[in-house]
Design an enzyme around this catalytic site. Structure first.
Site, PDB file in Angstrom:
ATOM      1  N   LYS A  40       0.896  -1.049   0.101  1.00 46.73           N
ATOM      2  CA  LYS A  40      -0.056  -0.109  -0.033  1.00 46.73           C
ATOM      3  C   LYS A  40       0.823   1.449  -0.136  1.00 46.73           C
ATOM      4  O   LYS A  40       2.049   1.238   0.301  1.00 46.73           O
ATOM      5  CB  LYS A  40      -0.946   0.081   1.236  1.00 46.73           C
ATOM      6  CG  LYS A  40      -0.129   0.022   2.634  1.00 46.73           C
ATOM      7  CD  LYS A  40      -1.137  -0.460   3.777  1.00 46.73           C
ATOM      8  CE  LYS A  40      -0.241  -0.198   4.880  1.00 46.73           C
ATOM      9  NZ  LYS A  40      -1.473  -0.678   6.059  1.00 46.73           N
ATOM     10  N   ARG A 140     -10.926   0.348  14.641  1.00 46.66           N
ATOM     11  CA  ARG A 140     -10.806   0.954  13.670  1.00 46.66           C
ATOM     12  C   ARG A 140     -12.006   0.288  12.619  1.00 46.66           C
ATOM     13  O   ARG A 140     -12.811   0.874  12.430  1.00 46.66           O
ATOM     14  CB  ARG A 140      -9.457   0.776  12.959  1.00 46.66           C
ATOM     15  CG  ARG A 140      -9.182   1.661  11.631  1.00 46.66           C
ATOM     16  CD  ARG A 140      -7.574   1.602  11.419  1.00 46.66           C
ATOM     17  NE  ARG A 140      -7.208   0.222  11.090  1.00 46.66           N
ATOM     18  CZ  ARG A 140      -5.862   0.056  10.459  1.00 46.66           C
ATOM     19  NH1 ARG A 140      -5.173   1.085  10.543  1.00 46.66           N
ATOM     20  NH2 ARG A 140      -5.503  -1.180  10.342  1.00 46.66           N
ATOM     21  N   HIS A 170      -6.759  -7.133  13.401  1.00 53.74           N
ATOM     22  CA  HIS A 170      -5.607  -6.344  13.240  1.00 53.74           C
ATOM     23  C   HIS A 170      -5.110  -6.099  14.651  1.00 53.74           C
ATOM     24  O   HIS A 170      -5.810  -5.606  15.460  1.00 53.74           O
ATOM     25  CB  HIS A 170      -5.769  -5.117  12.452  1.00 53.74           C
ATOM     26  CG  HIS A 170      -4.483  -4.400  12.344  1.00 53.74           C
ATOM     27  ND1 HIS A 170      -3.493  -4.922  11.472  1.00 53.74           N
ATOM     28  CD2 HIS A 170      -4.071  -3.252  12.465  1.00 53.74           C
ATOM     29  CE1 HIS A 170      -2.466  -4.033  11.283  1.00 53.74           C
ATOM     30  NE2 HIS A 170      -2.906  -2.942  11.942  1.00 53.74           N
ATOM     31  N   ARG A 223       0.136 -10.534   6.804  1.00 52.27           N
ATOM     32  CA  ARG A 223       0.325  -9.377   6.071  1.00 52.27           C
ATOM     33  C   ARG A 223       1.593  -8.651   6.451  1.00 52.27           C
ATOM     34  O   ARG A 223       1.802  -8.041   7.335  1.00 52.27           O
ATOM     35  CB  ARG A 223      -0.979  -8.583   6.375  1.00 52.27           C
ATOM     36  CG  ARG A 223      -1.976  -9.326   6.319  1.00 52.27           C
ATOM     37  CD  ARG A 223      -3.536  -8.392   6.747  1.00 52.27           C
ATOM     38  NE  ARG A 223      -3.338  -7.851   7.745  1.00 52.27           N
ATOM     39  CZ  ARG A 223      -4.039  -8.399   9.212  1.00 52.27           C
ATOM     40  NH1 ARG A 223      -4.602  -9.382   9.053  1.00 52.27           N
ATOM     41  NH2 ARG A 223      -3.890  -7.751  10.220  1.00 52.27           N
ATOM     42  N   TYR A 268      15.869  31.177   5.632  1.00 56.20           N
ATOM     43  CA  TYR A 268      14.915  32.039   5.958  1.00 56.20           C
ATOM     44  C   TYR A 268      14.878  32.344   7.554  1.00 56.20           C
ATOM     45  O   TYR A 268      15.007  31.494   8.366  1.00 56.20           O
ATOM     46  CB  TYR A 268      13.313  31.131   5.514  1.00 56.20           C
ATOM     47  CG  TYR A 268      13.174  31.216   4.142  1.00 56.20           C
ATOM     48  CD1 TYR A 268      12.961  32.266   3.391  1.00 56.20           C
ATOM     49  CD2 TYR A 268      13.034  30.149   3.441  1.00 56.20           C
ATOM     50  CE1 TYR A 268      12.615  32.522   1.965  1.00 56.20           C
ATOM     51  CE2 TYR A 268      12.783  29.903   2.251  1.00 56.20           C
ATOM     52  CZ  TYR A 268      12.486  31.037   1.345  1.00 56.20           C
ATOM     53  OH  TYR A 268      12.308  30.856  -0.003  1.00 56.20           O
ATOM     54  N   CYS A 314      14.411  24.679   3.245  1.00 61.91           N
ATOM     55  CA  CYS A 314      13.541  25.239   2.470  1.00 61.91           C
ATOM     56  C   CYS A 314      12.621  24.320   2.055  1.00 61.91           C
ATOM     57  O   CYS A 314      12.884  23.176   2.113  1.00 61.91           O
ATOM     58  CB  CYS A 314      14.396  26.219   1.504  1.00 61.91           C
ATOM     59  SG  CYS A 314      15.631  27.393   2.184  1.00 61.91           S
TER      60      CYS A 314
HETATM   61  C1  LIG Z   1      -0.859  -1.758   6.948  1.00 59.73           C
HETATM   62  C2  LIG Z   1      -1.302  -2.935   7.363  1.00 59.73           C
HETATM   63  C3  LIG Z   1      -0.559  -4.073   7.618  1.00 59.73           C
HETATM   64  C4  LIG Z   1       0.882  -3.973   7.518  1.00 59.73           C
HETATM   65  O1  LIG Z   1       1.416  -3.675   8.698  1.00 59.73           O
HETATM   66  P1  LIG Z   1       2.976  -3.485   9.126  1.00 59.73           P
HETATM   67  O2  LIG Z   1       3.151  -3.016  10.356  1.00 59.73           O
HETATM   68  O3  LIG Z   1       3.696  -2.896   7.853  1.00 59.73           O
HETATM   69  O4  LIG Z   1       3.601  -4.877   8.573  1.00 59.73           O
HETATM   70  C5  LIG Z   1      -1.139  -5.165   8.015  1.00 59.73           C
HETATM   71  N1  LIG Z   1      -2.584  -5.214   7.995  1.00 59.73           N
HETATM   72  C6  LIG Z   1      -3.486  -4.170   7.988  1.00 59.73           C
HETATM   73  C7  LIG Z   1      -4.889  -4.186   8.299  1.00 59.73           C
HETATM   74  C8  LIG Z   1      -2.646  -2.985   7.735  1.00 59.73           C
HETATM   75  O5  LIG Z   1      -3.711  -1.590   7.375  1.00 59.73           O
END
Ligand SMILES: *Cc1c(COP(=O)(O)O)cnc(C)c1O
Length: 373
Positions: A40, A140, A170, A223, A268, A314
């Protein structure tokens, strides 16, 4: 923003490092467990297509993206592996999800009802691949009640245009030393799974941190995100389970070097005034590239020596104090190694009081990505 290739500033991405990080994780996983590379946000700023290719070579069997558009980008580049969109998708985009064969999360029964109504008027050809999301404490997205979750499962089992492909959760604290909350979340996920009449093809709970430090609880897919880019998910809190190889370095060159007299103002707001005669170098990178103003005071590497950023950063340039004269064109390292010294993305993150994830994603599109394999 146009990619500025006629300027010496560039990010160099080591695809071999990404491949090796994936290989090392795949080697640790049980044989039946899949690794989905999380690409992503343009592969956390490293480039989605290139890093996805490297991850496949390392043994990834699918991908995760955040949005439908990111999924389409991979499909249009020719990837045929499973792709899971991680964010909530709009019912109106069901046609795209079907056409591009993108799996996606569902968090409520209302979504399923709206989708069913939409499909009556807008039929699709390929079945829609649903991963039910369980909110076990991230707060979430996801089902909170197991009764609602069970309703969704039963409903999906009766639908011909939906495939119940996965269930997942998650973790909010997998990168912390104290695992109390992680255990609670895991317990809730196990309880949710136990309510179900059967399990789908993919059961997954692991981001990088869970894969590294809670390998027992990843289900049959991980993931794998930040660790694939060679960054420790915990920053510096937990030791790496195996050595992660950082893939990204950020380099530029001195475009001007001059000796300024004592009392000269730099940048600046004149926030730095030379306390004595000093060699000052100008580097063509600034906050529009993602090198933020808070980087003032941080040091960059010139020929293996640390040189402090003086004066405000800058939009497109910054100035550093040099120990002596260097020719214009001398390499400047902002992230990465030079002559045995190394600036890590973690160090940049600490200067910015944030996490390296944010540093990687903030590098703007103006900075060309150069790939070495
Ligand atoms: C971004 C994301 C991940 C990956 O997480 P990392 O900490 O980069 O491994 C896995 N699961 C979900 C739902 C995410 O949004």
């Amino acid at each position: 923003m146009v990619v500025s290739i006629h300027r010496p500033t560039k990010a160099i991405i080591d695809l071999k490092a990404i491949k090796e990080n994936v290989e090392n994780e795949v080697a640790r996983l049980p044989k039946a467990t899949n690794l989905f590379a999380v690409v992503k946000a343009n592969g956390y700023g490293h480039g989605a297509i290139e890093t996805a290719t490297a991850a496949l070579e390392g043994g990834a069997s699918g991908f995760c993206v955040a949005t439908v558009d990111e999924g389409i980008e991979l499909r249009e580049a020719g990837f045929s592996e499973p792709i899971l969109v991680l964010g909530i998708v709009s019912v109106a985009d069901i046609g795209l999800l079907s056409h591009y064969n993108l799996s996606f999360p569902v968090s409520t029964n209302e979504w399923l009802q709206e989708a069913a109504a939409f499909l009556q008027k807008n039929p699709v050809t390929n079945p829609l691949k649903v991963h039910l999301k369980v909110d076990t404490g991230m707060g979430r997205i996801g089902f909170i009640s197991n009764e609602e979750l069970l309703l969704a499962v039963k409903w999906l089992q009766e639908q011909s245009m939906f495939t119940w492909e996965g269930i997942f959760t998650h973790f909010a604290t997998a990168d912390q030393a104290d695992d109390t909350y992680w255990q609670e979340q895991n317990q809730r996920f196990q309880t949710a799974l136990a309510c179900l009449p059967e399990l789908p093809r993919y059961v997954h709970a692991g981001n990088s941190a869970t894969a590294l430090w809670h390998a027992e609880a990843v289900g049959n897919m991980v993931r794998y995100g930040i660790a694939m880019y060679g960054l420790n998910p915990s920053g510096t809190t937990l030791p790496e389970t195996y050595p992660l190889k950082p893939a990204l370095s950020l380099v530029s060159e001195l475009v001007q070097v001059k000796l300024l007299e004592k009392g000269a103002g730099i940048g600046y707001g004149e926030t730095y005034i030379t306390p004595q005669a000093e060699w000052i170098g100008t580097v063509p990178i600034g906050y529009a590239d993602g090198w933020l103003r808070k980087m003032q005071g941080f040091s960059l590497l010139v020929a293996g020596e640390y040189c402090e950023i003086v004066g405000r950063v800058c939009m497109d340039q910054l100035m550093i104090r040099l120990p002596r004269s260097f020719p214009a064109g001398t390499k400047v390292t902002l992230i990465g190694e030079d002559n045995g010294q190394c600036i890590t993305m973690q160090k940049v993150a600490e200067q910015l009081e944030t996490i390296h994830y944010e540093v990687a994603c903030t590098l703007s599109a103006r900075v060309p990505r150069e790939y070495k394999s």
